[in-house]
Each structure stands twice: as structure tokens, then as C-alpha cells.
Design an enzyme around this catalytic site. Structure first.
Site, PDB file in Angstrom:
ATOM      1  N   TYR A 133       6.969 -10.071  21.542  1.00 32.85           N
ATOM      2  CA  TYR A 133       5.852 -10.212  20.875  1.00 32.85           C
ATOM      3  C   TYR A 133       4.993 -11.585  21.115  1.00 32.85           C
ATOM      4  O   TYR A 133       5.898 -12.609  21.319  1.00 32.85           O
ATOM      5  CB  TYR A 133       6.203 -10.299  19.252  1.00 32.85           C
ATOM      6  CG  TYR A 133       5.143 -11.061  18.424  1.00 32.85           C
ATOM      7  CD1 TYR A 133       3.950 -10.401  18.261  1.00 32.85           C
ATOM      8  CD2 TYR A 133       5.319 -12.169  17.789  1.00 32.85           C
ATOM      9  CE1 TYR A 133       2.982 -10.752  17.686  1.00 32.85           C
ATOM     10  CE2 TYR A 133       4.182 -12.657  17.020  1.00 32.85           C
ATOM     11  CZ  TYR A 133       3.092 -12.126  16.947  1.00 32.85           C
ATOM     12  OH  TYR A 133       2.234 -12.528  16.166  1.00 32.85           O
TER      13      TYR A 133
ATOM     14  N   TYR B  25       4.852 -18.457  13.466  1.00 33.14           N
ATOM     15  CA  TYR B  25       4.650 -18.431  12.031  1.00 33.14           C
ATOM     16  C   TYR B  25       6.121 -18.894  11.139  1.00 33.14           C
ATOM     17  O   TYR B  25       7.259 -18.738  11.451  1.00 33.14           O
ATOM     18  CB  TYR B  25       4.508 -17.008  11.267  1.00 33.14           C
ATOM     19  CG  TYR B  25       4.105 -16.869   9.963  1.00 33.14           C
ATOM     20  CD1 TYR B  25       3.265 -17.661   9.249  1.00 33.14           C
ATOM     21  CD2 TYR B  25       4.992 -16.058   9.126  1.00 33.14           C
ATOM     22  CE1 TYR B  25       2.929 -17.302   7.865  1.00 33.14           C
ATOM     23  CE2 TYR B  25       4.715 -15.852   7.593  1.00 33.14           C
ATOM     24  CZ  TYR B  25       3.334 -16.733   7.327  1.00 33.14           C
ATOM     25  OH  TYR B  25       3.142 -16.537   5.720  1.00 33.14           O
TER      26      TYR B  25
ATOM     27  N   ARG C 238     -18.695  19.598  -5.808  1.00 36.08           N
ATOM     28  CA  ARG C 238     -17.753  20.571  -5.056  1.00 36.08           C
ATOM     29  C   ARG C 238     -16.863  19.808  -3.774  1.00 36.08           C
ATOM     30  O   ARG C 238     -15.956  20.310  -3.168  1.00 36.08           O
ATOM     31  CB  ARG C 238     -18.538  21.559  -4.058  1.00 36.08           C
ATOM     32  CG  ARG C 238     -18.833  22.768  -5.313  1.00 36.08           C
ATOM     33  CD  ARG C 238     -19.811  23.648  -4.476  1.00 36.08           C
ATOM     34  NE  ARG C 238     -21.235  23.376  -4.529  1.00 36.08           N
ATOM     35  CZ  ARG C 238     -22.137  23.851  -3.966  1.00 36.08           C
ATOM     36  NH1 ARG C 238     -21.928  24.744  -3.036  1.00 36.08           N
ATOM     37  NH2 ARG C 238     -23.575  23.349  -3.834  1.00 36.08           N
TER      38      ARG C 238
END
Ligand code: UD1
Ligand code: CA
Length: 453
Positions: A363, A384, A15
Site C-alpha cells: 500500500y 494515517y 411502470r
């Protein structure tokens, strides 16, 4: 007597209409089965045996951190058959307590009451329900002694009126339980081996049957569908909120906070609406949590002000910091005391020194920042290079002008002033002003291009 807990978890859970086995559905972000396992551990169980069936491998893998024995019930031939599967693995000299993987909220106190003075007896947990439909009914004689349990499908119209029902939870010495279960058969309307048949047998063999009742009926409610899951989730959350308030935490609305883990919250903390606290969250006294904050595995100190709509994960925030509104603190952020993170700022894997401020639209990632640094609006650490992450180091008392890019790896020494709009690609020595910006030109008489007719 030492305790062995057998958890029945072999049911399909049709169920739920789910590809996930029922006992892995989560309540307060923890699988149902783990709630039951934790209860067993809380009771001091010497051994825990989980009877699994449908989707068994997934259940075992998800719960591999359990200190438990796993026994497969290959065919689901009934609750009695399920318990029998445990006998090869358990210590028959122990008291055996049977719990259910889909009944998550049974309290220790209720089970303590069931287990108390249970030696030499068969004990069952029963509950009185206004609507007993579907449950096994407890049969008692004129002396009010239990004489057996009759399942819904086997009950006469008269028996169906009985409101005292079997929760399924029972306890008995291992040896006795085995002796009784060896005698049961499956001659009933469902063709199943009913665990509940042991009570009639016990009565015949003059083994005393003891009954206990839980403090609240939700404790013995099982989950068969998502509606019941949501109902128990709300009960769990209501209880968590009540506990916080009892401990001196103010909640703007106890119906609008969700605790999904261990929340260690000091007194005089104020939590506004729609807070979700996940994993291990610690909050110190005097701290204010604004509306709509999502806090995951983080430690927040004293007198911190977290304003509205912040997402904070794996972060440590020291005393007297101010964060938000709309701040995102990603894993391995550390805010030293009195520091300030403002709106639309993202911080990741960074140490923000004492009293430093990153107030607007910035950031900051992979960064070591000293004390009393002011980071102007729109500053970005370019951490990065498309392949690797690099570090930005910023000394004490540095002033970073607005719209600066700090191209890592880069080291800004103490006391440096960076003029607005700079792109810093080389290390900067102490106490200098650094400007990196193309000179401003003025062209007079300039005519803007016009649209062609
Ligand atoms: C059972 C009780 C009933 C009680 C009710 C409480 C029996 C015969 N009946 O009925 O008296 O009022 O619980 O909810 O015990 N399971 C297995 N293997 C099996 C069968 C069941 O692991 O072969 C597990 C299921 O996953 C489930 C639990 O045992 O978690 C109960 O089984 P279910 O068939 O739902 O029992 P009920 O008919 O509800
Ligand atoms: Ca059944």
C-alpha cells in the site's frame, strides 16, 4: 431560424416501479433526460425548456447544470397541454422542436432531416413499425398527404392496421404551434389535450405537413419499463463498440465492453473482455487492457500494459507502464513512464517515479517516490495516524526491503537501502543502509507445548 427545444418530462413512469422519476434513470450512466438535453445542445438550440411534473424538484436538482428553463406542468392533462406550458418562456419566433425526456437515443442526423426545409410547415417524425400497437397512427389521404393522427384508443379497427406511427417528435414555428394548440380540446377517449390534434387542424388550415423518418426505429423508442431501458442500453453500447472498432480499436468481444462516458481511445489499442470505462477515459496507442478492468476518469499513455482485473480511478499513467493483475489505483495516482505496479497493490494520491516498481502486496499512499525505486513485497506507507494523513517522501534509487513500514511523515533520501522488516519512523539520510529489526535469538532444545491428554 433559431431553434427552441421543448423537452416533455412530466410523466410519472409508473411502470419503472421506482422511487426515482423515470427521466432520471440512467442509460450509459447518464440520466435519460440528459441524453435528450445533450441532443438539443448538439442541434445548436438557442433555448431549452424542460416541462417537468412528477418528482420535479429531484429532476431539477439532479440536472441543475443544464442551461435550461424549467416549467412545471402541475397536472398532466396531455401532451398538448404539456407543450402549452412552454409558451410563456419561449421565443415564439423560433422553430420549436418537441422532444421527450424518456426517448434518449434520437440522433442529430434524423432531427436535422426533420428540421430541414421546415419553414412554414408543421413537421413530424414518423416511423413504420411491424407492431404499431399503442402508437398514434398517421392518417394520409389518396395523395399521400398527412391529414391527421389518430391515437390507439380512438382508432377504428381499420385505422389500427396502419403501420406508420407518430413518434411524438415534431417541429413547427412557435407562433404557428401556439395558434394551433389554442384550438385543441380534450374531447377524446382519454380526456386529454392531444398534441397530435394540431395536424388535423393544420391540414384544415392548409399548412403543409412535412414528414421525416429516423435512420433506425430505436432512435424514437421511449422507455417505460426496465426491460426497455436495458434494451436501449445494449443498443447504445453496441453502437459505442462499433465506433471504437471503426476508429481502429480491437475489442476481444464488442458485446462485452461498456462505455459510460467519453472514451477517447487511440488506434491499435486492444481491449479484452468485460472492460467498463466510466467518465472521461483516454487511452494511447498500442496499449493493452486485460480482461475485467474498471477504468474511471483516467488517462493512460501509449504502450501501457494493464493486466487483468484492475480498478483504476482518477489516475494518470504515462507511457510503457505495466499495471496488475489485480492492482487498485485510487484517485490522484500518477505513474511516470516505465514504472510498474504489480499484483495486489493499492496506490493512492502518489507519484511513482520513472522506472520505479511496486510489485507485490503493498500500500502506497500520500507519497512522492523518485526514479528507479524498488519497493519490496508487503511494504506499507503508514500514512494515517487516526486523525490526519501524512506524507512519505522517497528519493531516487531507493531499495525498500520487503515487509517495511514507512511511518509518515518520513523522508527517505536518495540511494538508501532499507533492510527487510523495517519500521522506519525517522528520516533517513542519503546512501545508507538502515536496519530496524530486533536481533535474531536462538534457543536450543526448545520443546513445543503439547496438548493435555
Ligand atoms: C404519444 C402520442 C402518440 C405517439 C406516442 C409515441 C399524443 C396524444 N400521442 O402517445 O401519437 O405515437 O406518444 O410514443 O401526443 N407527457 C407530459 N405531460 C402530459 C402528458 C405526457 O409531459 O400531460 C409526456 C410524458 O412524460 C411522455 C410523453 O409526454 O414522455 C408522451 O406521453 P404519453 O401519455 O406516454 O403519450 P402516448 O400515449 O404514448
Ligand atoms: Ca397517454
Amino acid at each position: 431560424m433559431p431553434l427552441s427545444v421543448v423537452i416533455l418530462a412530466a410523466g410519472k413512469g409508473t411502470r419503472m416501479k421506482s422511487s426515482t422519476p423515470k427521466v432520471l434513470h440512467k442509460l450509459a450512466n447518464k440520466p435519460l433526460l440528459e441524453h435528450v438535453y445533450d441532443t438539443a445542445k448538439e442541434l445548436g438550440a438557442e433555448e431549452v425548456i424542460v416541462i417537468y411534473g412528477h418528482g420535479g424538484e429531484v429532476v431539477k436538482n439532479t440536472c441543475k447544470h443544464f442551461d435550461a428553463k424549467w416549467v412545471e406542468q402541475k397536472k398532466q392533462l396531455g401532451t398538448g397541454h404539456a407543450v402549452m406550458q412552454a409558451f410563456d418562456s419561449l421565443n415564439l419566433n423560433n422553430t420549436v422542436l418537441v422532444l421527450y425526456g424518456d426517448v434518449p437515443l434520437t440522433k442529430k442526423v434524423s432531427l436535422d432531416a426533420l428540421l430541414k426545409d421546415a419553414e412554414g410547415k408543421v413537421s413530424l417524425l414518423s416511423v413504420n413499425l411491424d407492431n404499431p400497437f399503442g402508437y398514434g397512427r398517421i392518417l394520409r389521404n389518396q395523395q399521400n398527404k398527412v391529414t391527421g393522427i389518430v391515437e390507439q384508443k380512438d382508432a377504428t379497427a381499420e385505422q389500427q392496421k396502419i403501420q406508420e406511427v407518430n413518434t411524438g417528435i415534431l417541429a413547427c414555428k412557435g407562433e404557428t404551434l401556439k395558434q394551433l394548440l389554442d384550438k385543441i380540446d380534450n374531447k377524446n377517449s382519454q380526456g386529454e389535450y392531444y398534441l397530435t390534434d394540431i395536424f388535423e387542424l393544420a391540414e384544415k388550415e392548409n399548412i403543409e405537413i412535412k414528414t421525416a423518418q429516423p435512420e433506425a426505429s430505436y432512435e424514437v423508442e421511449g422507455i417505460n419499463n426496465r426491460l426497455q431501458l436495458a434494451t436501449l442500453e445494449r443498443i447504445f453500447q453496441k453502437n459505442s463498440a462499433a465506433e471504437l472498432m471503426t476508429n481502429g480499436v480491437t475489442l476481444a468481444d464488442p458485446a462485452r465492453i461498456d462505455i459510460r462516458g467519453n472514451a477517447d481511445i487511440s488506434n491499435d489499442v486492444y481491449i479484452d473482455i468485460n472492460a467498463v470505462l466510466e467518465g472521461n477515459v483516454k487511452i494511447g496507442t498500442g496499449t493493452n487492457i486485460g480482461p475485467n478492468c474498471f477504468i474511471i476518469n483516467s488517462t493512460i499513455g501509449e504502450n501501457v500494459n494493464i493486466k487483468a482485473n484492475c480498478v483504476i480511478e482518477n489516475t494518470t499513467i504515462e507511457n510503457n507502464c505495466v499495471v496488475g493483475p489485480y492492482a487498485r489505483l485510487r484517485p490522484e495516482t500518477h505513474l511516470s513512464k516505465n514504472s510498474k505496479i504489480g499484483n495486489f497493490v493499492e496506490i493512492k494520491k502518489a507519484n511513482i517515479g520513472e522506472g520505479s516498481k511496486v510489485n507485490h502486496l503493498s500500500y502506497v499512499g500520500d507519497t512522492e517516490m523518485g526514479k528507479n525505486v524498488n519497493v519490496g513485497a508487503g511494504t506499507i506507507t503508514c500514512n494515517y495516524d487516526g486523525a490526519n494523513k501524512h506524507k512519505t517522501i522517497i528519493g531516487d534509487n531507493v531499495f525498500v526491503g520487503s515487509d517495511t513500514q514507512l511511518v509518515a511523515p518520513v523522508n527517505i533520501a536518495d540511494g538508501v537501502t532499507i533492510a527487510a522488516g523495517a519500521t522506519i519512523t525517522k528520516d533517513v539520510a542519503e546512501d545508507v543502509l538502515v536496519i530496524s529489526r530486533s536481533p535474531q535469538k536462538t534457543i536450543s532444545g526448545w520443546e513445543r507445548p503439547k496438548k493435555k491428554p
